[in-house]
Design a protein around this motif. Structure first.
Motif, PDB file in Angstrom:
ATOM      1  N   ILE A 134     -16.589  22.220 -32.173  1.00  0.00           N
ATOM      2  CA  ILE A 134     -16.196  21.369 -31.046  1.00  0.00           C
ATOM      3  C   ILE A 134     -14.824  20.765 -31.306  1.00  0.00           C
ATOM      4  CG2 ILE A 134     -16.738  19.220 -29.844  1.00  0.00           C
ATOM      5  CD1 ILE A 134     -19.719  19.936 -30.240  1.00  0.00           C
ATOM      6  N   TRP A 135     -14.582  20.288 -32.532  1.00  0.00           N
ATOM      7  CA  TRP A 135     -13.295  19.695 -32.873  1.00  0.00           C
ATOM      8  C   TRP A 135     -12.180  20.733 -32.743  1.00  0.00           C
ATOM      9  CZ3 TRP A 135      -9.024  19.869 -35.892  1.00  0.00           C
ATOM     10  CH2 TRP A 135      -8.277  18.701 -36.001  1.00  0.00           C
ATOM     11  N   GLU A 136     -12.425  21.957 -33.228  1.00  0.00           N
ATOM     12  CA  GLU A 136     -11.397  22.997 -33.132  1.00  0.00           C
ATOM     13  C   GLU A 136     -11.147  23.405 -31.681  1.00  0.00           C
ATOM     14  OE1 GLU A 136     -12.509  26.200 -35.714  1.00  0.00           O
ATOM     15  OE2 GLU A 136     -11.645  25.217 -37.470  1.00  0.00           O
ATOM     16  N   ARG A 137     -12.180  23.358 -30.858  1.00  0.00           N
ATOM     17  CA  ARG A 137     -11.987  23.699 -29.441  1.00  0.00           C
ATOM     18  C   ARG A 137     -11.114  22.643 -28.766  1.00  0.00           C
ATOM     19  NH1 ARG A 137     -17.383  24.678 -26.827  1.00  0.00           N
ATOM     20  NH2 ARG A 137     -17.305  26.496 -28.162  1.00  0.00           N
ATOM     21  N   ARG A 138     -11.256  21.395 -29.152  1.00  0.00           N
ATOM     22  CA  ARG A 138     -10.468  20.324 -28.532  1.00  0.00           C
ATOM     23  C   ARG A 138      -9.057  20.210 -29.105  1.00  0.00           C
ATOM     24  NH1 ARG A 138     -15.144  15.677 -28.596  1.00  0.00           N
ATOM     25  NH2 ARG A 138     -16.418  16.594 -26.961  1.00  0.00           N
ATOM     26  N   HIS A 139      -8.931  20.389 -30.442  1.00  0.00           N
ATOM     27  CA  HIS A 139      -7.665  20.091 -31.112  1.00  0.00           C
ATOM     28  C   HIS A 139      -6.965  21.309 -31.696  1.00  0.00           C
ATOM     29  CE1 HIS A 139      -8.731  15.880 -30.734  1.00  0.00           C
ATOM     30  NE2 HIS A 139      -9.885  16.136 -31.309  1.00  0.00           N
TER      31      HIS A 139
END
Length: 161
Positions: free
Chosen positions: A148-153
């Protein structure tokens, strides 16, 4: 050669013939048992540790399936132990290279160092920060949060490299 295509040379010495007969009396049953019973019944596989069948991972288990949860945790612990041993072996190979190639170890051991650092990063991505009581569900949640973090950032590797 002898009569029975035995590579031993026939000898007229009676003592040597007696010793050979005694040896064959003891050795023949043992050899027969090993070749006809033991070797055909041995499991032949190219690895030296017990190979367990793969069970469903924690994301494939139902919430109330305690047995599936237990099996997934046991598999996770085995995988973590194997990955930790592999990392230890890579570290030991690098240290041995440093000792063996002492004056030139800065250039000679670079491929081992890179492989060790890549494996260490992969181990930390999967198992790092889980603590001593980390289990399959915590690792799965860690993976989910990272995705999720990699998808956002964006990818972490693009930020650090």
């Amino acid at each position: 050669m002898g009569k029975d295509n035995n590579p031993r040379v026939d000898d007229d010495n009676t003592f040597r013939a007696f010793v050979n007969a005694l040896y064959n009396t003891i050795d023949a049953p043992v050899t027969y048992f090993r070749e006809k019973i033991v070797e055909p019944n041995q499991k032949k596989y190219p690895w030296y540790h017990q190979k367990y069948r793969r069970v469903p991972t924690i994301d494939q288990c139902y919430d109330d399936d305690v047995v599936c949860d237990f099996e997934a945790n046991q598999q996770f612990k085995r995988d973590r132990a194997v990955d930790s041993e592999i990392l230890g072996i890579l570290r030991q190979r690098y240290e041995d290279c440093m000792i063996y190639e002492h004056p030139d170890h800065a250039t000679a051991c670079v491929p081992l160092w890179k492989k060790y650092k890549e494996s260490e990063e992969a181990w930390f991505i999967k198992y790092g920060d889980l603590g001593a009581y980390g289990d399959a569900r915590k690792a799965y949640m860690k993976q989910k949060h990272r995705m999720i973090w990699e998808r956002r950032h964006g990818s972490l590797s693009s930020l650090t490299g």
